[in-house]
Design a protein around this motif. Structure first.
Motif, PDB file in Angstrom:
ATOM      1  N   GLY A 220       1.258  -1.225  -0.068  1.00 49.50           N
ATOM      2  CA  GLY A 220      -0.227  -0.151  -0.032  1.00 49.50           C
ATOM      3  C   GLY A 220       0.341   1.170   0.113  1.00 49.50           C
ATOM      4  N   VAL A 221       1.970   1.323  -1.143  1.00 47.47           N
ATOM      5  CA  VAL A 221       2.654   2.125  -0.822  1.00 47.47           C
ATOM      6  C   VAL A 221       2.425   2.986  -1.952  1.00 47.47           C
ATOM      7  N   ASP A 222       2.889   4.400  -2.708  1.00 51.17           N
ATOM      8  CA  ASP A 222       2.775   4.478  -4.011  1.00 51.17           C
ATOM      9  C   ASP A 222       3.853   4.540  -4.659  1.00 51.17           C
ATOM     10  N   GLN A 223       3.912   3.442  -5.419  1.00 51.29           N
ATOM     11  CA  GLN A 223       5.093   3.213  -6.516  1.00 51.29           C
ATOM     12  C   GLN A 223       4.943   3.453  -8.072  1.00 51.29           C
ATOM     13  N   SER A 224       4.406   5.529  -8.302  1.00 46.33           N
ATOM     14  CA  SER A 224       3.913   5.821  -9.524  1.00 46.33           C
ATOM     15  C   SER A 224       5.681   6.468  -9.782  1.00 46.33           C
ATOM     16  N   ALA A 225       6.087   6.619  -9.255  1.00 42.94           N
ATOM     17  CA  ALA A 225       7.745   7.338  -9.292  1.00 42.94           C
ATOM     18  C   ALA A 225       8.565   6.280  -9.762  1.00 42.94           C
ATOM     19  N   ILE A 226       8.432   5.562  -9.402  1.00 42.44           N
ATOM     20  CA  ILE A 226       9.512   3.992  -9.408  1.00 42.44           C
ATOM     21  C   ILE A 226       9.264   3.583 -10.085  1.00 42.44           C
ATOM     22  N   SER A 227      10.967   2.465 -10.540  1.00 43.48           N
ATOM     23  CA  SER A 227      10.453   1.281 -12.045  1.00 43.48           C
ATOM     24  C   SER A 227      10.845  -0.477 -11.199  1.00 43.48           C
ATOM     25  N   TRP A 228      10.275  -0.223 -10.538  1.00 39.78           N
ATOM     26  CA  TRP A 228      11.011  -1.887  -9.404  1.00 39.78           C
ATOM     27  C   TRP A 228       8.821  -1.594  -8.816  1.00 39.78           C
ATOM     28  N   THR A 229       9.094  -2.814  -8.058  1.00 38.91           N
ATOM     29  CA  THR A 229       7.628  -3.113  -7.582  1.00 38.91           C
ATOM     30  C   THR A 229       7.904  -3.540  -5.683  1.00 38.91           C
ATOM     31  N   VAL A 230       6.835  -2.747  -5.448  1.00 38.58           N
ATOM     32  CA  VAL A 230       7.428  -3.405  -3.954  1.00 38.58           C
ATOM     33  C   VAL A 230       6.477  -4.535  -3.726  1.00 38.58           C
ATOM     34  N   LEU A 231       6.257  -5.525  -2.987  1.00 36.16           N
ATOM     35  CA  LEU A 231       6.054  -6.510  -1.824  1.00 36.16           C
ATOM     36  C   LEU A 231       6.120  -6.504  -0.920  1.00 36.16           C
ATOM     37  N   ALA A 232       4.718  -7.730  -0.469  1.00 38.78           N
ATOM     38  CA  ALA A 232       5.617  -7.806   1.200  1.00 38.78           C
ATOM     39  C   ALA A 232       5.369  -9.034   1.037  1.00 38.78           C
ATOM     40  N   ASP A 233       5.598 -10.108   1.238  1.00 40.92           N
ATOM     41  CA  ASP A 233       6.785 -11.568   1.872  1.00 40.92           C
ATOM     42  C   ASP A 233       5.190 -12.362   2.822  1.00 40.92           C
ATOM     43  N   PRO A 234       4.763 -13.583   2.576  1.00 41.35           N
ATOM     44  CA  PRO A 234       3.480 -14.007   3.926  1.00 41.35           C
ATOM     45  C   PRO A 234       3.785 -13.484   4.889  1.00 41.35           C
ATOM     46  N   GLU A 235       4.075 -12.498   5.520  1.00 45.51           N
ATOM     47  CA  GLU A 235       4.406 -12.274   7.094  1.00 45.51           C
ATOM     48  C   GLU A 235       4.862 -10.254   6.880  1.00 45.51           C
TER      49      GLU A 235
END
Length: 245
Positions: A220-235
């Motif tokens: 749930g972070v703003d990723q509009s200005a980056i070329s990579w993808t932020v994710l979170a693992d199951p924990e």
């Protein structure tokens, strides 16, 4: 499709100063992508290569407030080497740290910005890892983490118990990735996190979708200005999926 662990991302109030500390600690070289970003990798290293997991230090104004859930374990070759390394790290600005470890054969320390790390006693399993023996992630369920990360990456799962899970690159080189059971819950955004990268020819969007199918979530972070993808693992541990390379 698969990813592999290429670096850890570490936040710092002063990325240049912390970069100098870790470069001296590991005997690595220092590079910089620009203001506020300092990259560390072995001298003569050709990125990406599983023989090393690099360090990307990014300037952030927020101070460290809680124990990190991701830390480095440093390898030693003898008890004398362990003592010498601890002494040298103190001279560089590290301090001894108490995280409730009790009487253990390894030494828990903190870098100049308070990031915990361990200087291990000599262990044969780490004899060929280089200066970094392992990247260690605190978790509630090592078995569950091994299931997710064993499918997320092409690294090989070596050991899984209720207390710990261990992985290493498919080539059998470089540091280990270890998930260690801890009772402490995750609190806030991780100040140190994993960065993984797909292989050339894979599509970032397709790989992100595959990881979500495996159990990754969007933090749930703003990723509009980056070329990579932020994710979170199951924990809930944030990680970055970098562009393929």
């Amino acid at each position: 499709m698969a990813t592999r662990l290429v670096q850890i991302n570490m936040k710092a109030r002063d990325d240049s100063a912390l970069g100098r500390f870790w470069a001296e600690a590991l005997g690595w070289g220092v590079d910089s992508e620009g203001p506020g970003v300092t990259n560390l990798e072995p001298v003569g290293f050709s990125y990406p290569d599983p023989v090393a997991v690099c360090i990307d230090i990014v300037a952030r104004p927020e101070p460290k407030t809680v124990k990190n859930r991701v830390h480095l374990d440093l390898a030693t070759t003898s008890t004398a080497h362990q003592a010498e390394l601890v002494a040298r790290l103190k001279d560089l600005g590290a301090t001894l740290a108490d995280v409730g470890q009790g009487d253990v054969p390894w030494t828990v320390m903190a870098d100049p910005e308070g990031n915990e790390f361990c200087v291990l006693e000599p262990r044969p399993v780490y004899r060929d890892t280089g200066p970094v023996a392992a990247v260690v992630v605190d978790c509630a369920d090592p078995r569950g983490m091994a299931r997710f990360w064993g499918r997320a990456m092409d690294w090989t799962v070596h050991e899984v118990t209720d207390g710990q899970a261990t992985m290493r690159s498919a080539q059998g080189v470089g540091p280990y990735l270890e998930f260690v059971r801890t009772p402490d819950p995750k609190s806030g955004w991780n100040r140190v996190h994993l960065d993984v990268r797909p292989y050339p020819g894979d599509a970032l969007e397709a790989e992100a979708a595959r990881l979500r199918d495996l159990g990754a979530t969007d933090p749930g972070v703003d990723q509009s200005a980056i070329s990579w993808t932020v994710l979170a693992d199951p924990e809930g541990n944030e990680f970055c999926l970098l562009t393929p390379a």
